[in-house]
Design an enzyme around this catalytic site. Structure first.
Site, PDB file in Angstrom:
ATOM      1  N   LYS A 132       0.845  -1.195   0.000  1.00 13.05           N
ATOM      2  CA  LYS A 132       0.000   0.000   0.000  1.00 13.05           C
ATOM      3  C   LYS A 132       0.882   1.247   0.000  1.00 13.05           C
ATOM      4  O   LYS A 132       1.971   1.247   0.584  1.00 13.05           O
ATOM      5  CB  LYS A 132      -0.896  -0.040   1.234  1.00 13.05           C
ATOM      6  CG  LYS A 132      -1.921   1.065   1.335  1.00 13.05           C
ATOM      7  CD  LYS A 132      -2.751   0.871   2.589  1.00 13.05           C
ATOM      8  CE  LYS A 132      -3.864   1.899   2.701  1.00 13.05           C
ATOM      9  NZ  LYS A 132      -4.683   1.671   3.925  1.00 13.05           N
ATOM     10  N   SER A 207      -9.313   1.704   2.899  1.00 12.13           N
ATOM     11  CA  SER A 207      -8.430   2.521   2.085  1.00 12.13           C
ATOM     12  C   SER A 207      -7.379   1.712   1.322  1.00 12.13           C
ATOM     13  O   SER A 207      -6.650   2.255   0.506  1.00 12.13           O
ATOM     14  CB  SER A 207      -7.728   3.564   2.956  1.00 12.13           C
ATOM     15  OG  SER A 207      -6.953   2.933   3.964  1.00 12.13           O
ATOM     16  N   SER A 231      -9.691  -0.927   6.834  1.00 12.67           N
ATOM     17  CA  SER A 231      -9.067  -0.702   5.532  1.00 12.67           C
ATOM     18  C   SER A 231      -8.365  -1.898   4.916  1.00 12.67           C
ATOM     19  O   SER A 231      -8.000  -1.859   3.740  1.00 12.67           O
ATOM     20  CB  SER A 231      -8.074   0.470   5.627  1.00 12.67           C
ATOM     21  OG  SER A 231      -8.763   1.674   5.859  1.00 12.67           O
TER      22      SER A 231
END
EC number: 3.5.1.4
Length: 567
Positions: A132, A207, A231
């Site tokens: 990420k 996210s 997330s």
């Protein structure tokens, strides 16, 4: 900066990303009207038969076995997954950083080590791993969805990246996030919107939505996301993946970038996202065995506990008692999720386990406390990072064109609490005290289930939805409290796939008595035709710092589900 300056900055960075893709890896992309793009890697002609074989090997243990024996080199495995990641990028817009030559140079080092010594570098030898866009890598920007963070390369790797190198892994791409990270969807002004490969009209969640889309496309065998309110788990269930939310500081976060840095009452944690459970276990154990507490001062000094993994405290996995939370009394889940819980209950009972109902405990109080902590700075952190470039703070995940009619730009937290208030340190301390009291109350409530389980123990784990919806249209994923509750109470939690939505089986029920506007909006959002064919997943909730046990219990549930489907 003037408005045109931040827009120009974003456009230049997006063009730089495009130029980092090898031209021979560009494909003829399907029309935007094509929703499901999962078959594009198989049909676009870019991947060879061997590269398809490699990237379709979804079991991380199998991949690592072939890499350790030298049957597949790290260079060819990394190349195969890189090409497939670039395909995924072209159809879902899931990537941020693309650095092909650097990753292949690392893979060559790994291969040479095996050739020269006959030994692997470590337990993740040769494995490409996606990250990420929070995990800092030396010499690369960590943009994290902010235009103002462009052009600020990291001076050193974060601890996770350092450890991945030492364990033999090959970090090879980084993935897209929403501006501020505090969304269950994935869109920012720099890289744009990430879509769900099962249906591009739908969000992959957030996210860690870039990771969700990439791993679902088999563009990475193992991705690492972060989770402060769901997330990791939201993209996992939206994209048909397995994803672990460990407890605070069990895995090393030092050196990673974040929103609201310094807010430590509800800590963000990192967790793996994979297509099979083996990847979650292999990654988590590899990191813990490498003693992250020697690099990250906040990492919990707790070695991998094999007895916990063998479920010694849970009857050794025999005759367990699970509880299903059918509803959190805040938002009612959609029909496919109800069916998934029914399937899971039947599978566990067929495997010899007991399943009881979980009655929610003080959920609305926990929700309100959590949102007040998140909003304690009155949004100062988000606005300050936007002001670096002059870009506006994103107020909605809804597209400007082709937006769904049930876009929820006013989530429940804003309705309940109003606009975030910048509160004093003293008021924040009172929220921390309230949170601690709520954790104690919930712990006592869980312990009291010993009276009804019939095992002599409290409930072994809770199973419930991660979101009230499955993957939904862009701009409509406002509900995150099924997940955020676990972040607030710091309960180790594992998302897992169960089935797929079926318009014949998952018929929309008549309206119930709505608890709040969000409950009503989510009810109206459901359309059996639109949601047909999408993944349906749940989450298993264990205790604080019970990663080994939660991994084992989720694997047990997964085996029960597979056996039940075969039967």
């Amino acid at each position: 900066m003037a408005a045109k300056d931040w827009q120009k900055l974003c456009a230049e960075r997006k063009e730089q990303q495009l130029q980092s893709i090898p031209k021979e890896w560009l494909i003829q992309t399907p029309p935007e009207s094509q929703g499901n793009v999962l078959d594009v890697p198989e049909t676009c002609g870019l991947l060879t038969d061997r590269e398809l074989e490699i990237t379709n090997t979804v079991d991380v243990d199998a991949l690592l076995g072939k890499l350790a024996l030298g049957e597949w080199s790290s260079v060819e495995v990394t190349t195969a997954f890189y090409k497939r990641a670039i395909i995924a990028q072209q159809v879902t817009n899931c990537l941020t950083e693309i650095f092909v030559e650097q990753a292949l140079a690392r893979a060559r080092v790994v291969d040479e080590h095996l050739k020269q010594t006959g030994k692997t570098i470590g337990p993740l030898h040769g494995l490409p791993i996606s990250l990420k866009d929070q995990f800092s890598m030396k010499g690369k920007d960590t943009i994290m969805g902010y235009a103002g963070w462009i052009g600020k390369p990291a001076e050193q790797d974060c601890v996770l990246v350092e450890m991945l190198y030492d364990l033999g892994a090959v970090p090879f791409v980084r993935t897209n996030v929403p501006q501020t990270l505090m969304w269950g969807e994935t869109y920012n002004h720099v890289f744009g919107r990430t879509t769900n490969p099962y249906n591009r009209y739908m969000t992959p969640g957030g996210s860690s939505g870039g990771e969700g889309a990439l791993v679902a496309m088999r563009g990475s065998p193992l991705g690492v996301g972060t989770d402060i309110g769901g997330s990791v788990r939201i993209p996992s269930v939206f994209c048909g993946l397995y994803g672990l939310r460990p407890s605070y500081e069990r895995l090393p976060y030092q050196g990673a970038m974040n929103s609201q840095l310094g807010q430590e009452s509800i800590s963000s944690v990192l967790g793996p996202m994979t297509v099979t459970p083996a990847g979650v276990r292999r990654f988590t154990r590899a990191i813990i065995d490498a003693k992250p507490w020697n690099r990250d001062p906040l990492a919990v000094r707790k070695p991998w506990n094999q007895r916990e993994y063998e479920l010694e405290e849970h009857g050794h996995g025999i005759g367990m008692c699970f509880a299903i939370m059918w509803d959190n009394d805040v938002v009612k889940p959609h029909p496919p999720l109800i069916r998934a819980m029914e399937i899971t209950k039947a599978a566990l009972e067929a495997a010899g386990h007991k399943v009881i109902d979980w009655i929610p405990h003080r959920h609305l109080e926990i929700y309100q406390n959590t949102e007040r902590i998140f909003g304690a700075d009155g949004g100062h952190d988000f606005r300050a990072d936007c002001e670096l470039s002059g870009e506006p703070l994103i107020q909605t995940m809804s597209p400007t064109e082709d937006a769904h009619e049930y876009a929820l730009d006013q989530p429940l937290a804003k309705v309940l609490l109003g606009e975030p208030e910048h509160i004093s340190a003293f008021k924040l301390w009172q929220l921390h005290k309230e949170k601690r009291d709520l954790r104690k109350s919930h712990l006592d409530y869980w312990e009291a289930t010993k009276a009804v389980t019939g095992t002599g123990r409290p409930v072994d784990a809770i199973i419930n939805p991660a979101v009230a919806s499955i993957a939904c249209p862009h701009g409509t994923n406002s509900d995150a409290f099924y997940t955020t509750m676990c972040n607030s109470l710091d309960l180790t939690t594992y998302a897992f796939p169960v089935t797929f939505a079926d318009k014949e089986l998952d018929v929309k029920p008549p309206p119930h008595q709505f608890r709040n506007h969000e409950d009503e909006a989510i009810y109206h959002l459901y359309d059996a035709e639109i949601f047909h064919g999408l993944p349906v997943g749940l989450q298993l909730i264990g205790r604080t710092l019970e990663e080994e046990g939660v991994i084992a219990m989720t694997e047990l549930v997964d085996r029960a589900l597979k056996a039940h489907k075969v039967a």
